[in-house]
Design an enzyme around this catalytic site. Structure first.
Site, PDB file in Angstrom:
ATOM      1  N   ASP A   1       1.002  -1.117   0.123  1.00  0.00           N
ATOM      2  CA  ASP A   1      -0.116  -0.004   0.012  1.00  0.00           C
ATOM      3  C   ASP A   1       0.911   1.159   0.031  1.00  0.00           C
ATOM      4  O   ASP A   1       1.486   1.398   1.060  1.00  0.00           O
ATOM      5  CB  ASP A   1      -0.999   0.020   1.295  1.00  0.00           C
ATOM      6  CG  ASP A   1      -1.848  -0.970   1.311  1.00  0.00           C
ATOM      7  OD1 ASP A   1      -2.949  -1.234   0.579  1.00  0.00           O
ATOM      8  OD2 ASP A   1      -1.226  -2.259   2.243  1.00  0.00           O
TER       9      ASP A   1
ATOM     10  N   HIS B   1     -11.930   0.880  -1.892  1.00  0.00           N
ATOM     11  CA  HIS B   1     -12.372  -0.492  -1.397  1.00  0.00           C
ATOM     12  C   HIS B   1     -13.809  -0.514  -1.762  1.00  0.00           C
ATOM     13  O   HIS B   1     -14.713  -0.206  -1.242  1.00  0.00           O
ATOM     14  CB  HIS B   1     -12.244  -0.376   0.173  1.00  0.00           C
ATOM     15  CG  HIS B   1     -10.883   0.156   0.748  1.00  0.00           C
ATOM     16  ND1 HIS B   1     -10.890   1.479   0.859  1.00  0.00           N
ATOM     17  CD2 HIS B   1      -9.898  -0.570   1.172  1.00  0.00           C
ATOM     18  CE1 HIS B   1      -9.545   1.576   1.386  1.00  0.00           C
ATOM     19  NE2 HIS B   1      -9.004   0.661   1.732  1.00  0.00           N
TER      20      HIS B   1
ATOM     21  N   HIS C   1     -11.215  -2.840  10.279  1.00  0.00           N
ATOM     22  CA  HIS C   1     -10.098  -3.264  10.922  1.00  0.00           C
ATOM     23  C   HIS C   1     -10.420  -3.727  12.364  1.00  0.00           C
ATOM     24  O   HIS C   1      -9.898  -4.653  12.948  1.00  0.00           O
ATOM     25  CB  HIS C   1      -8.769  -2.712  10.698  1.00  0.00           C
ATOM     26  CG  HIS C   1      -8.420  -2.611   9.628  1.00  0.00           C
ATOM     27  ND1 HIS C   1      -8.878  -1.416   8.517  1.00  0.00           N
ATOM     28  CD2 HIS C   1      -7.406  -3.117   8.782  1.00  0.00           C
ATOM     29  CE1 HIS C   1      -8.173  -1.473   7.343  1.00  0.00           C
ATOM     30  NE2 HIS C   1      -7.463  -2.604   7.470  1.00  0.00           N
TER      31      HIS C   1
ATOM     32  N   ASP D   1      -9.518  -7.607   0.394  1.00  0.00           N
ATOM     33  CA  ASP D   1      -8.938  -6.973   1.163  1.00  0.00           C
ATOM     34  C   ASP D   1      -8.387  -8.009   2.183  1.00  0.00           C
ATOM     35  O   ASP D   1      -8.737  -9.393   1.999  1.00  0.00           O
ATOM     36  CB  ASP D   1      -9.832  -6.099   2.015  1.00  0.00           C
ATOM     37  CG  ASP D   1      -8.961  -4.681   2.463  1.00  0.00           C
ATOM     38  OD1 ASP D   1      -7.913  -5.139   2.976  1.00  0.00           O
ATOM     39  OD2 ASP D   1      -9.795  -3.809   2.859  1.00  0.00           O
TER      40      ASP D   1
ATOM     41  N   ARG E   1      -7.709   9.850   3.093  1.00  0.00           N
ATOM     42  CA  ARG E   1      -7.372   8.815   2.100  1.00  0.00           C
ATOM     43  C   ARG E   1      -7.960   8.908   0.869  1.00  0.00           C
ATOM     44  O   ARG E   1      -7.686   8.457  -0.305  1.00  0.00           O
ATOM     45  CB  ARG E   1      -7.283   7.427   2.628  1.00  0.00           C
ATOM     46  CG  ARG E   1      -6.275   7.137   3.944  1.00  0.00           C
ATOM     47  CD  ARG E   1      -6.854   5.703   4.528  1.00  0.00           C
ATOM     48  NE  ARG E   1      -6.383   4.831   3.652  1.00  0.00           N
ATOM     49  CZ  ARG E   1      -6.948   3.333   3.742  1.00  0.00           C
ATOM     50  NH1 ARG E   1      -7.525   3.031   5.242  1.00  0.00           N
ATOM     51  NH2 ARG E   1      -6.917   2.496   3.204  1.00  0.00           N
TER      52      ARG E   1
END
Length: 389
Positions: free
Chosen positions: A121, A219, A231, A303, A188
């Site tokens: 990433d 995503h 997460h 992911d 982001r």
């Protein structure tokens, strides 16, 4: 959070779930499964080596800076074709170059037919595995300069990654951030306006290609409208299909039109898109939209199936099978324990042989991934002559 071990049975093989984050201290792990060739079966069509196909669709990760014997066994005996790197694997740009040199040499000594695809990433800003003079600022900051500026910045970033041996960047972020309670996308994203974000995503893809690396949209189907962080716990985005088509879909469509090599699916509940109570990356109706609705013909990547929202509910082997069954072509294991990731390899093989995973579909996924490896993987010296070379 303490997580109880859960026994999962796949094709008659008991697998013990030991979900841990990628960078917890190493624990005593069982030995890796044997990677002996699988005998031919009348019930399995002749689509080449199952061993090779399973290896092609998995991406491994590990702790530490060297290539351990367990990792070598996955890459050599298991024929794993892709690696997911984090900053602790290399530390510095020089360390990254040394590591990719070692992986290139391993591809030759292991007699692989395709390069090992190195991915990480390098979005810029808060998510940048390589800290170097080519590391971009956040997408939100860079996007303020417009599409031409974004393309130039990503060209520089892509060139830097290419020189260090990286083949696929897990960027750009295509999410449109519309929910102030979002706890993962933040800066982001290129922004909160779909009309502005879409051309910036396309420019980022073009810039990375200009620099010599592949580009991954993420995503899917979009995290910017959901509160929370997958997460930690899988969030829910209650938006309707019509709103998704007007807000989140255009940026993915623009990135695909610009030639994105891969699209990453993620862990979010999207009942409005037919996902029900299944995480999007495990939902065939949601993942299938990339093919049927957006016309994407490249590699669909899950992911990490080790992030907290997933590992709290699924063992790594089970999550890997679910991701492939939903239509992902490649699964990012992301656990950091090669022994446990070896169990995911065994689970996929068992699922194919039991009929739970379609053999022909797995082969098609492997072909897509191998084309990606051939395009962006670092060239290596084959251990045997290649016809037509």
């Amino acid at each position: 959070m303490a997580v109880a071990a859960i026994g999962t049975v796949i094709a008659g093989v008991t697998l013990i779930a030991r979900p841990i984050s990628a960078w917890e201290p190493a624990v005593t792990a069982p030995s890796l499964p044997s990677f002996s060739p699988i005998p031919a079966s009348d019930s399995v069509p002749d689509l080449g080596s199952l061993q090779e196909d399973v290896g092609s669709v998995l991406a491994v990760s590990w702790r530490g800076t060297g290539i351990s014997p367990q990792l070598r066994d996955l890459l050599d005996g298991g024929r794993i074709g892709s690696v997911l790197l984090f900053a602790p694997n290399f530390g510095s740009p020089a360390g990254l170059k040394a590591l990719t040199d070692s992986l290139q040499a391993l591809a030759s000594t292991a007699c692989l037919d395709h390069p090992i695809l190195v991915m990480l990433d390098e979005e810029g800003g808060q998510v940048a595995r390589v800290q170097a003079d080519f590391t971009p600022a956040s997408e939100l900051a860079v996007g303020g300069g417009g599409p031409d500026h974004v393309r130039a910045v990503e060209r520089t970033s892509g060139s830097g990654l290419h020189q260090l041996g990286v083949g696929l960047n897990l960027a750009p972020v295509a999410d449109v951030r519309t929910n102030p309670r979002d706890a993962i996308i933040l800066d982001r994203s290129f922004g909160s306006n779909a009309a502005q974000v879409a051309p910036l995503v396309g420019a980022a893809v073009q810039g990375l290609h200009d620099g010599g690396v592949g580009a991954t949209l993420k995503h899917f189907p979009g995290l910017g409208g959901a509160p929370g962080d997958p997460h930690v716990s899988i969030p829910t985005d209650p938006e309707s299909e019509a709103r998704w088509e007007s807000v989140q879909m255009p940026a993915f469509a623009a990135g695909i039109a610009a030639g994105a090599d891969a699209v990453m699916t993620t862990a979010v509940y999207v009942p409005g898109l037919g996902g029900g109570s299944t995480p999007a990356m495990f939902s065939a109706p949601v993942v299938g939209r990339l093919r049927s609705q957006l016309g994407f013909g490249g590699v669909i990547i899950s992911d990490s199936v080790s992030m907290g929202g997933i590992s709290d509910r699924y063992s790594l082997p089970e999550a890997t099978v679910l991701a492939l069954a939903a239509g992902n072509d490649m699964v990012l294991l992301g656990n950091g324990d090669p022994a446990y990731e070896g169990e995911a390899f065994a689970a996929v093989r068992a699922a194919v042989l039991s009929g739970r995973l379609d053999r022909a579909a797995l082969h098609e996924s492997a072909l897509r991934v191998n084309r990606l490896r051939d395009r962006w993987g670092r060239r290596f010296t084959h251990c045997r002559p290649v016809w037509g070379a």
